[in-house]
Design a protein around this motif. Structure first.
Motif, PDB file in Angstrom:
ATOM      1  N   GLU A 278       0.818  -1.210   0.000  1.00  0.00           N
ATOM      2  CA  GLU A 278       0.000   0.000   0.000  1.00  0.00           C
ATOM      3  C   GLU A 278       0.859   1.271   0.000  1.00  0.00           C
ATOM      4  O   GLU A 278       0.478   2.279  -0.590  1.00  0.00           O
ATOM      5  CB  GLU A 278      -0.870  -0.021   1.254  1.00  0.00           C
ATOM      6  CG  GLU A 278      -2.086   0.841   1.150  1.00  0.00           C
ATOM      7  CD  GLU A 278      -2.911   0.746   2.408  1.00  0.00           C
ATOM      8  OE1 GLU A 278      -2.340   0.914   3.502  1.00  0.00           O
ATOM      9  OE2 GLU A 278      -4.109   0.487   2.291  1.00  0.00           O
ATOM     10  N   THR A 279       2.011   1.184   0.640  1.00  0.00           N
ATOM     11  CA  THR A 279       2.899   2.357   0.677  1.00  0.00           C
ATOM     12  C   THR A 279       3.314   2.744  -0.734  1.00  0.00           C
ATOM     13  O   THR A 279       3.307   3.929  -1.102  1.00  0.00           O
ATOM     14  CB  THR A 279       4.145   2.054   1.541  1.00  0.00           C
ATOM     15  OG1 THR A 279       3.725   1.507   2.778  1.00  0.00           O
ATOM     16  CG2 THR A 279       4.950   3.303   1.807  1.00  0.00           C
ATOM     17  N   LEU A 280       3.647   1.726  -1.540  1.00  0.00           N
ATOM     18  CA  LEU A 280       4.051   2.018  -2.926  1.00  0.00           C
ATOM     19  C   LEU A 280       2.850   2.513  -3.739  1.00  0.00           C
ATOM     20  O   LEU A 280       2.985   3.455  -4.539  1.00  0.00           O
ATOM     21  CB  LEU A 280       4.653   0.767  -3.579  1.00  0.00           C
ATOM     22  CG  LEU A 280       5.115   0.951  -5.019  1.00  0.00           C
ATOM     23  CD1 LEU A 280       6.203   2.013  -5.115  1.00  0.00           C
ATOM     24  CD2 LEU A 280       5.620  -0.343  -5.611  1.00  0.00           C
ATOM     25  N   VAL A 281       1.703   1.921  -3.521  1.00  0.00           N
ATOM     26  CA  VAL A 281       0.500   2.350  -4.260  1.00  0.00           C
ATOM     27  C   VAL A 281       0.223   3.828  -3.973  1.00  0.00           C
ATOM     28  O   VAL A 281      -0.035   4.614  -4.890  1.00  0.00           O
ATOM     29  CB  VAL A 281      -0.722   1.484  -3.854  1.00  0.00           C
ATOM     30  CG1 VAL A 281      -2.002   2.056  -4.445  1.00  0.00           C
ATOM     31  CG2 VAL A 281      -0.536   0.058  -4.317  1.00  0.00           C
ATOM     32  N   LYS A 282       0.344   4.209  -2.703  1.00  0.00           N
ATOM     33  CA  LYS A 282       0.087   5.612  -2.338  1.00  0.00           C
ATOM     34  C   LYS A 282       1.119   6.549  -2.963  1.00  0.00           C
ATOM     35  O   LYS A 282       0.800   7.641  -3.412  1.00  0.00           O
ATOM     36  CB  LYS A 282       0.096   5.758  -0.815  1.00  0.00           C
ATOM     37  CG  LYS A 282      -1.256   5.387  -0.240  1.00  0.00           C
ATOM     38  CD  LYS A 282      -1.393   5.832   1.181  1.00  0.00           C
ATOM     39  CE  LYS A 282      -2.789   5.414   1.670  1.00  0.00           C
ATOM     40  NZ  LYS A 282      -2.800   4.982   3.044  1.00  0.00           N
ATOM     41  N   ALA A 283       2.371   6.067  -2.969  1.00  0.00           N
ATOM     42  CA  ALA A 283       3.438   6.892  -3.547  1.00  0.00           C
ATOM     43  C   ALA A 283       3.163   7.127  -5.028  1.00  0.00           C
ATOM     44  O   ALA A 283       3.372   8.235  -5.548  1.00  0.00           O
ATOM     45  CB  ALA A 283       4.788   6.204  -3.354  1.00  0.00           C
ATOM     46  N   ILE A 284       2.689   6.090  -5.706  1.00  0.00           N
ATOM     47  CA  ILE A 284       2.411   6.231  -7.138  1.00  0.00           C
ATOM     48  C   ILE A 284       1.201   7.139  -7.352  1.00  0.00           C
ATOM     49  O   ILE A 284       1.195   7.983  -8.255  1.00  0.00           O
ATOM     50  CB  ILE A 284       2.201   4.838  -7.774  1.00  0.00           C
ATOM     51  CG1 ILE A 284       3.535   4.085  -7.794  1.00  0.00           C
ATOM     52  CG2 ILE A 284       1.647   4.953  -9.179  1.00  0.00           C
ATOM     53  CD1 ILE A 284       3.435   2.631  -8.148  1.00  0.00           C
ATOM     54  N   GLU A 285       0.218   6.972  -6.486  1.00  0.00           N
ATOM     55  CA  GLU A 285      -0.983   7.813  -6.612  1.00  0.00           C
ATOM     56  C   GLU A 285      -0.679   9.286  -6.370  1.00  0.00           C
ATOM     57  O   GLU A 285      -1.166  10.156  -7.073  1.00  0.00           O
ATOM     58  CB  GLU A 285      -2.051   7.328  -5.625  1.00  0.00           C
ATOM     59  CG  GLU A 285      -2.852   6.163  -6.168  1.00  0.00           C
ATOM     60  CD  GLU A 285      -3.763   5.535  -5.123  1.00  0.00           C
ATOM     61  OE1 GLU A 285      -4.411   4.541  -5.461  1.00  0.00           O
ATOM     62  OE2 GLU A 285      -3.808   6.032  -3.976  1.00  0.00           O
ATOM     63  N   THR A 286       0.144   9.547  -5.363  1.00  0.00           N
ATOM     64  CA  THR A 286       0.456  10.944  -5.033  1.00  0.00           C
ATOM     65  C   THR A 286       1.665  11.457  -5.815  1.00  0.00           C
ATOM     66  O   THR A 286       2.032  12.615  -5.691  1.00  0.00           O
ATOM     67  CB  THR A 286       0.758  11.089  -3.529  1.00  0.00           C
ATOM     68  OG1 THR A 286       1.837  10.185  -3.200  1.00  0.00           O
ATOM     69  CG2 THR A 286      -0.436  10.721  -2.676  1.00  0.00           C
ATOM     70  N   ARG A 287       2.274  10.580  -6.560  1.00  0.00           N
ATOM     71  CA  ARG A 287       3.467  10.922  -7.372  1.00  0.00           C
ATOM     72  C   ARG A 287       4.575  11.550  -6.527  1.00  0.00           C
ATOM     73  O   ARG A 287       5.221  12.520  -6.938  1.00  0.00           O
ATOM     74  CB  ARG A 287       3.080  11.851  -8.511  1.00  0.00           C
ATOM     75  CG  ARG A 287       2.144  11.183  -9.479  1.00  0.00           C
ATOM     76  CD  ARG A 287       1.795  12.042 -10.615  1.00  0.00           C
ATOM     77  NE  ARG A 287       0.853  11.373 -11.480  1.00  0.00           N
ATOM     78  CZ  ARG A 287       0.371  11.875 -12.584  1.00  0.00           C
ATOM     79  NH1 ARG A 287       0.753  13.066 -12.985  1.00  0.00           N
ATOM     80  NH2 ARG A 287      -0.475  11.208 -13.316  1.00  0.00           N
ATOM     81  N   GLY A 288       4.730  11.032  -5.373  1.00  0.00           N
ATOM     82  CA  GLY A 288       5.792  11.532  -4.497  1.00  0.00           C
ATOM     83  C   GLY A 288       6.142  10.477  -3.466  1.00  0.00           C
ATOM     84  O   GLY A 288       5.431   9.469  -3.339  1.00  0.00           O
TER      85      GLY A 288
END
Lengths: 224, 558
Positions: B204-214
Motif C-alpha cells: 500500500e505504501t508504494l501504491v500511495k506513492a504512485i498515486e500521489t506521485r511523491g
C-alpha cells in the motif's frame, strides 16, 4: 486479431489482480489476528480498538473483490478453470471476512478484559494464534499455486487448534471452579478461544475451495 | 514430364532437314543421282538419311539440353543457397536485435554465418557491425547488471524495485531478511509485489506513492508467526520488527490499469514502477522505549524522597523546629530520605558504568565456597535479626572460577538481602553452589512470599519492584545491577518460583573457564517448575513484559 489479443491480455490481468486482491485481504486478516492477540498480551486497549475500527477496511476489501468477480463473470463469461477460480475467490473472500470478524470479536473481548484485574496467563493462546496464522499463510500459498496437496496438509492441521481450544476450556472450567470471582474473565477467555477455533474452521473452508480450484471436484475437509 | 524447349527445337531442325531431303528427292534434284535410278531407290535412301538426320538432331538437342540444364541447375542451386542464407541472415538479424540476445551467452558475432554469397555481402557486413555493437552493449549491460546487483546486496537498507506491470524487478538480501522472504529474495523476481511480499502495508505504501506521485513513508510492524508482543523482539531477525517503509515512484509511469473493476475498495492493487526502501528501526524503537521508561522511573524515584524532604522542611518551618524532640525525629527522617537519594544516585551511576563497560572487572581465580562464606558472614546478623534461618549448602571440591570476588560478592549480597527482606519470620534462606555444565551455579532459595509468573518475567528490569506498595524500600536497581555484573562475567542469571506464597530461587551461573557458560541443568530444572522461570539474559530492561490475562511474552528458557 490484435484487438482480441489485447482483450485476452486484459482478462488475464484482471484474473491475476483478483488473486492479488485475495492475498492483500489475507495479509489484512493476518495482521488483524496478530494485533488482536498482541493487544490482549499487552493489555493495550488502544490497539484493540484500532483492530475493531480497521475491520471496516477488511469488509470493504471483500466487497471490492466480490464486485470484481461479478464484473469478470458478466463481461468475460469465463469457463472451466477460470470460472472455478472466480467463484472460489468469492468464497475465499467471504471466509477471510469472517476471520476478520473473529479478530474484531477478540479485540472487543480484550477491551472488556482490560477493564478487569489481570488473571493468570493462558499459554495456549500464543500457540493457537501461531497455528492459525501459519495455516492461513499455507492456505493462501496453496490458493496461488493451485496446490491441492498443500491445501490438504493445511486442512489436516486444524485438529491442533481444536485440541488447544479443549485445553483452554478445561483450564477455564477449573479456574472458575476454584475461584468464583474469575467467572466473568474466564468466560471472556473462553470466547476468545472459541473465536480462534472458528478462524481455524474458516481456513479449512479456504482449503476446500483450493481443492475445488485445483481438482474440479468438491471435497469436504472438515473430517480430515 | 515437362517438354523441354531444346528437344522441341532439335526435333524441328531434324524434321525440317528430313522434309527438305524428301522434297528435293521427290523433285529429282538430289545431288549425284539420276532420275531413272532414283525412281526405285529414292524412298529408302530418303528415309534413311531422314532418320539419320533426326537422330543427329535429337543427339544435338540432347547435348544442348544437358549442357544448358547443368548450367541452369547450378544456377538454381546457387540461388536456393543464397535464398536460404538470406533467410537465415534475416533470422539472425531478427535474433540479433531481439532482447533475448541480451540474455544469451553466445557472442552476437557467432550468430552471423561465416560464408555468404556475393549478393549478400553488404548485408552480412551490416549485420556483423550490428552484432559487434550489440556485443559491446551487451557486455556493458552485463557489467552494469553485476554492479547494480553488488550495490543492492551491499546496501544496509532493504530495497525492492518494481517494474511498470507491478512485478518485482529486484530484491536485495536485506529486504528478504526483514520481510522473511525465502533465500536472498532473488527467486521472487517476476512475481507480483503482493505475492512476493505478502504484506499489504508495504504494498500500500508504494501504491500511495504512485498515486500521489511523491515519496511516502510509514512505519510497519512485522511479526513472524512464532512470536507475540513487542517484548520478544531483542533477538535480531526472529522477533517483531518495526520497519520504516519508504516508497518512491519512478518518474515515468505508464500505469497498469487498476480500474478494471477489480479492487474497487479503498485499497486498490495499482502497483507500478517504483522503489521501496525498508529500514529496520526495531533497535531504535527499543532504545527509545527504554530511555523513556528510564527517565520516567528515575523521575518517580527522585520525586518520592524529595517530596518527603519538602514536607519535613515545611513542617519544621511551620513550628516543629520549636519542639526539639519532634525536630530531632524530623531530622532523622530527613537523613533517611537523603540516604535514599544518595543510594539511588550511587546505584544509577554504577549501573551506567557497568552497562557502558566502563566498570573494571578485576578477575582472578576464586574458590566459589569463599564467596558464599563471605556473603554468609556479612548477612548472618541481619538474618538473625529478621528471624530468618540462613543456611549454606555447597558441593565439595568445586573448581575455581575466574571472577572479580568483590563484584560477585556484591551480587550474592544483593540476592541474599532480597531473600531475607521478603521472607517472613521463621522462614529459611539457603545459599547454594554446585557444578553446572562448564560453570558453577550459585543460588539463593527462600521460603518467602514467592513471585508471580508476571513478576518473574520483569524481575531484572530497572526499577521493577515486586512490592508494589514500595513499603520494603530499595531502589529497584539491585537485580538490574546483579544481572549486568553476571553478564560481564560471561554468566547467566534467572529466577523461578512455584508461585506466590511458595518461596523463590534466584540463581546465576558463572563459567569456570572465564569465557561463557553453557549450563546444562537449568533447562531441566526449570522445566520441572511449571509455574515459570526466567533467565534474564534476553529480557530487555525497561520494556514491560506481558502482565496479561492472556499471553506470556517471554520464553521459559534462555
Amino acid at each position: 486479431m490484435a484487438l482480441e489479443t489485447e482483450i485476452r491480455k486484459a482478462y488475464r490481468l484482471q484474473l491475476a489482480q483478483l488473486g492479488d486482491e485475495v492475498l492483500t485481504m489475507g495479509s489484512m486478516v493476518d495482521k488483524a489476528l496478530e494485533r488482536s492477540m498482541d493487544a490482549l498480551a499487552r493489555r493495550d486497549v488502544d490497539l484493540a480498538r484500532q483492530v475493531v475500527a480497521d475491520d471496516s477496511f477488511i469488509n470493504a476489501k471483500r466487497m471490492g473483490i466480490e464486485e470484481g468477480a461479478v464484473i469478470l463473470l458478466a463481461t468475460q463469461q469465463p469457463m472451466a478453470s477460470d470460472l472455478r477460480f472466480i467463484t472460489s475467490v468469492e468464497h475465499i473472500a467471504t471466509d477471510l471476512e469472517r476471520m476478520g470478524d473473529h479478530a474484531r470479536s477478540i479485540s472487543r473481548l480484550c477491551v472488556k478484559l482490560c477493564a478487569e484485574p489481570p488473571m493468570r496467563t493462558v499459554n495456549e493462546f500464543p500457540r493457537m494464534i501461531a497455528s492459525c496464522r501459519e495455516r492461513l499463510r499455507l492456505a493462501l500459498d496453496a490458493f496461488i499455486e493451485r496446490d491441492a496437496e498443500k491445501a490438504l496438509a493445511c486442512a489436516r492441521q486444524d485438529v491442533e487448534v481444536d485440541q488447544l481450544q479443549d485445553d483452554v476450556y478445561d483450564l477455564m472450567l477449573a479456574t472458575m471452579e476454584k475461584d468464583g470471582s474469575t467467572v466473568v474473565r474466564a468466560t471472556y477467555l473462553l470466547w476468545i478461544a472459541h473465536n480462534l477455533e472458528r478462524v481455524g474452521d474458516h481456513i479449512t473452508n479456504v482449503c476446500e475451495r483450493v481443492m475445488y480450484l485445483a481438482k474440479g471436484r468438491r471435497h469436504e475437509l472438515d473430517e480430515v | 514430364m515437362k517438354i523441354n524447349l531444346h528437344v522441341v527445337v532439335g526435333a524441328l531442325i531434324s524434321a525440317t532437314w528430313f522434309l527438305g531431303q524428301w522434297f528435293l528427292s521427290s523433285v529429282g534434284l538430289s545431288p549425284g543421282t539420276s532420275a531413272s535410278s532414283m525412281a526405285m531407290a529414292a524412298p529408302s535412301w530418303t528415309l534413311l538419311t531422314g532418320f539419320v538426320g533426326l537422330a543427329l538432331g535429337c543427339f544435338g538437342a540432347f547435348v544442348v539440353y544437358r549442357t544448358d540444364h547443368g548450367r541452369q541447375a547450378t544456377s538454381r542451386e546457387a540461388f536456393a543457397v543464397s535464398a536460404r542464407q538470406l533467410r537465415q541472415s534475416v533470422r539472425y538479424a531478427v535474433a540479433a536485435t531481439s532482447p533475448d540476445l541480451l540474455n544469451s551467452d553466445a557472442p552476437a558475432s557467432t550468430l552471423i554465418p561465416a560464408r555468404l554469397p556475393e549478393e549478400a555481402e553488404p548485408l552480412a557486413e551490416a549485420l556483423a557491425d550490428v552484432a559487434h555493437t550489440l556485443e559491446v552493449h551487451r557486455e556493458s549491460v552485463e557489467r552494469e547488471r553485476v554492479r547494480v546487483r553488488q550495490t543492492l546486496a551491499s546496501i544496509a537498507e532493504g530495497l525492492i524495485i518494481t517494474s511498470e506491470d507491478g512485478r518485482v524487478a529486484a530484491v536485495n538480501p536485506e529486504a528478504a531478511r526483514l520481510l522473511d522472504l525465502p533465500g536472498d529474495g532473488s527467486s521472487l523476481v517476476g512475481q507480483s509485489l503482493v505475492t512476493a511480499v505478502r504484506d499489504y502495508e508495504v504494498t500500500e505504501t508504494l501504491v500511495k506513492a504512485i498515486e500521489t506521485r511523491g515519496p511516502v513513508t510509514r512505519h510497519v510492524r512485522l511479526s513472524p508467526f512464532s512470536t507475540m508482543g513487542e517484548l520478544s523482539m531483542p533477538r535480531r531477525g526472529t522477533g517483531v520488527r518495526i520497519v520504516k517503509v519508504s516508497a518512491v515512484p519512478f518518474a515515468s509511469q505508464s500505469r497498469m490499469p487498476s480500474d478494471l473493476g477489480v479492487g474497487a475498495s479503498r485499497r486498490p492493487v495499482g502497483v507500478g514502477a517504483g522503489v521501496i526502501f525498508l529500514e529496520d528501526e526495531t533497535e531504535l524503537r527499543r532504545s527509545e522505549s527504554i530511555r523513556r521508561d528510564f527517565v520516567a522511573n528515575v523521575s518517580h524515584e527522585l520525586r518520592t524522597p524529595l517530596a518527603s524532604l519538602k514536607a519535613l522542611v515545611e513542617t519544621l518551618e511551620e513550628g516543629a523546629l520549636e519542639d526539639p524532640p519532634a525536630a530531632r525525629e524530623f531530622l532523622r527522617l530527613m537523613h533517611v530520605e537523603v540516604d535514599s537519594l544518595t543510594q539511588l544516585v550511587f546505584e544509577l551511576l554504577e549501573l551506567s558504568q557497568i552497562e557502558s563497560g566502563q566498570a573494571e572487572m578485576e578477575k582472578r581465580p576464586v574458590v566459589p565456597i569463599s564467596l558464599l562464606e563471605a556473603a554468609y558472614r556479612r548477612l548472618r546478623t541481619q538474618a538473625t535479626r529478621a528471624g530468618v534461618d540462613l543456611r549454606m549448602a555447597a558441593e565439595h571440591g568445586l573448581p575455581m572460577i575466574s571472577a572479580d570476588p568483590m563484584r560477585v560478592g556484591q551480587v550474592l549480597l544483593n540476592l541474599l538481602q532480597n531473600a531475607i527482606k521478603f521472607t517472613p519470620e521463621g522462614g529459611v534462606v539457603t545459599l547454594t553452589a554446585a557444578r553446572d555444565g562448564n560453570g558453577i551455579r550459585f543460588g539463593v532459595t527462600d521460603t518467602g512470599i514467592g513471585i508471580s509468573r508476571e513478576d518473574l518475567s520483569r524481575l531484572f528490569e530497572r526499577f521493577f519492584k515486586v512490592d508494589r506498595s514500595r513499603a520494603s524500600g530499595g531502589t529497584g536497581l539491585g537485580l538490574a545491577i546483579a544481572k549486568h555484573l553476571v553478564q560481564a562475567h560471561g554468566g547467566v542469571i534467572g529466577a523461578f518460583s512455584p508461585g506466590e506464597g511458595h518461596g523463590s530461587t534466584v540463581w546465576f551461573v558463572l563459567p569456570t573457564n572465564g569465557e561463557s557458560v553453557a549450563p546444562v541443568s537449568q533447562q531441566a530444572s526449570l522445566a520441572s517448575q511449571t509455574r515459570g522461570a526466567l533467565p534474564s539474559s534476553d529480557a530487555p530492561d525497561g520494556i514491560p513484559s506481558s502482565a496479561v490475562p492472556g499471553v506470556p511474552a517471554t520464553p521459559d528458557t534462555p
